[in-house]
Design an enzyme around this catalytic site. Structure first.
Site, PDB file in Angstrom:
ATOM      1  N   LEU A 178      -9.909  -6.242  -2.963  1.00  0.00           N
ATOM      2  CA  LEU A 178      -9.959  -4.803  -3.209  1.00  0.00           C
ATOM      3  C   LEU A 178      -8.687  -4.430  -3.953  1.00  0.00           C
ATOM      4  O   LEU A 178      -7.623  -5.007  -3.711  1.00  0.00           O
ATOM      5  CB  LEU A 178     -10.032  -4.003  -1.898  1.00  0.00           C
ATOM      6  CG  LEU A 178     -11.335  -4.036  -1.089  1.00  0.00           C
ATOM      7  CD1 LEU A 178     -11.182  -3.193   0.173  1.00  0.00           C
ATOM      8  CD2 LEU A 178     -12.521  -3.544  -1.909  1.00  0.00           C
ATOM      9  N   ASP A 179      -8.794  -3.475  -4.872  1.00  0.00           N
ATOM     10  CA  ASP A 179      -7.605  -2.986  -5.562  1.00  0.00           C
ATOM     11  C   ASP A 179      -6.585  -2.466  -4.562  1.00  0.00           C
ATOM     12  O   ASP A 179      -6.937  -2.038  -3.454  1.00  0.00           O
ATOM     13  CB  ASP A 179      -7.966  -1.838  -6.509  1.00  0.00           C
ATOM     14  CG  ASP A 179      -8.766  -2.290  -7.714  1.00  0.00           C
ATOM     15  OD1 ASP A 179      -8.743  -3.493  -8.022  1.00  0.00           O
ATOM     16  OD2 ASP A 179      -9.413  -1.427  -8.337  1.00  0.00           O
ATOM     17  N   LYS A 180      -5.331  -2.438  -4.992  1.00  0.00           N
ATOM     18  CA  LYS A 180      -4.263  -1.918  -4.138  1.00  0.00           C
ATOM     19  C   LYS A 180      -4.589  -0.518  -3.631  1.00  0.00           C
ATOM     20  O   LYS A 180      -4.403  -0.213  -2.451  1.00  0.00           O
ATOM     21  CB  LYS A 180      -2.951  -1.904  -4.917  1.00  0.00           C
ATOM     22  CG  LYS A 180      -1.781  -1.289  -4.143  1.00  0.00           C
ATOM     23  CD  LYS A 180      -0.517  -1.251  -4.988  1.00  0.00           C
ATOM     24  CE  LYS A 180       0.621  -0.592  -4.224  1.00  0.00           C
ATOM     25  NZ  LYS A 180       1.870  -0.520  -5.036  1.00  0.00           N
TER      26      LYS A 180
END
Length: 337
Positions: free
Chosen positions: A157-159
């Site tokens: 997952l993106d930051k």
């Protein structure tokens, strides 16, 4: 103590002993077409064994066209190979006592609710405070420091995206889960707030996503890209926004963010794919009241088959507090449709 080493001692170690990260992307040209993926990477990284490279390929450290591949995959012209790996093994990471929101855990896997602002794994600039640092500590603590479990990442997952992630705890679990992601047998649902009012109650976004080293953002909709498909349904409507449930049927990099922007409705707070729309809104009187230090994207549901019991399982997590508060604020200062 963490596997015979105190946290203080670990923190005091020479930083050169902490893994150095490799982060590169390769656009495959004709001269490399037909080459096995592991052989291609072996030529690029002479100091890393093929065994270790294969282990990286089977996790999300090496992606081909945004998807987990296999060592024997034959590269084709136009393929994009993304590499984000450590020159030293994951076990060299420093365990850190970072709180985890654990949804489920057994001896084979762990399901967590990742907060926004946390990287999944270290990168060139960030060596600590990541999900892997937290997992290393958690696994060492739960085994009394006698058995180091290697966290097996099978997706990312993106930051600034929050929500559900599953991590394998054994080689068998990691392999089985990786295969499910690779064959698109995992169902994912995201909750997103987008700019503008979407009139249709549901729909499908089909737009190929490709990679271009010479443009920014590098991942975007382009005719030469790979097929990408996202289903959506409207959950709520406001004066200037729409709340969506989105189910990506393919797994391209930044797919939901790219597809929403392509639809003309970028994510609330997306500083990359919705930069212009967000800057205009946040400079308005209403925008001054609705600040958010992330984009509004949350992985709210994840369904997969347990790698050992073979049971089909589904996990759901609610919106984090900051997103719930934002919706309440929007509802109080804007009219619902």
């Amino acid at each position: 103590m963490v596997s015979g080493i105190s946290l203080a001692e670990a923190r005091g170690r020479d930083q050169n002993q902490i893994e150095e990260m490799i982060k590169e992307s390769f656009l495959i040209a004709q001269e490399n077409a037909g080459t096995r993926l592991d052989e291609f990477l072996e030529r690029k990284y002479l100091n890393i064994s093929r065994t270790r490279l294969r282990r990286f390929i089977e996790g999300p450290c090496v992606l081909v066209n945004s998807a987990i591949s296999r060592p024997g995959y034959k590269l084709a012209v136009g393929d994009v190979v993304e590499v984000e790996i450590a020159e030293l093994p994951v076990t060299a990471m420093i365990p850190e006592p970072i709180e985890l929101n654990i949804i489920f855990e057994d001896e084979h896997l762990i399901v967590i609710d990742k907060p926004a602002g946390m990287l999944v794994h270290p990168n060139v600039a960030v060596k600590s405070g990541t999900l892997l640092n937290a997992l290393c500590y958690h696994f060492s603590k739960t085994t009394g420091g006698t058995n180091r479990i290697r966290p097996g990442l099978v997706h990312r997952l993106d930051k600034n995206t929050s929500g559900i992630m599953v991590i394998g705890k054994t080689e068998r679990a990691v392999g089985a889960l990786s295969k499910q992601f690779r064959l698109q047998r995992v169902s994912k649902v995201y909750t997103a707030l987008v700019h503008g009012c979407i009139n249709e109650d549901e729909g499908v976004i089909e737009a190929p996503i490709g990679f271009d080293l010479n443009t920014w953002p590098r991942w975007q909709v382009m005719e030469t890209g790979r097929p990408a498909r996202t289903r959506y349904s409207v959950q709520d409507r406001f004066d200037r926004f729409t709340l969506l449930a989105l189910a990506p049927e393919t797994g391209r990099t930044n797919q939901i963010r790219i597809h929403c922007a392509h639809l003309g409705h970028p994510l609330f707070g997306d500083a990359v794919y919705g930069k212009a729309e967000n800057e205009r809104f946040f400079s308005s009187p209403q925008g001054q009241l609705l600040k958010l230090d992330r984009h509004f994207l949350h992985a709210s549901q994840l369904s997969f088959r347990h790698p050992v019991t073979r049971e089909d399982i589904t996990f759901n997590v609610p919106l984090p507090a900051e997103l719930s508060r934002l919706l309440e604020s929007i509802g109080s200062i804007t009219a619902k449709k």
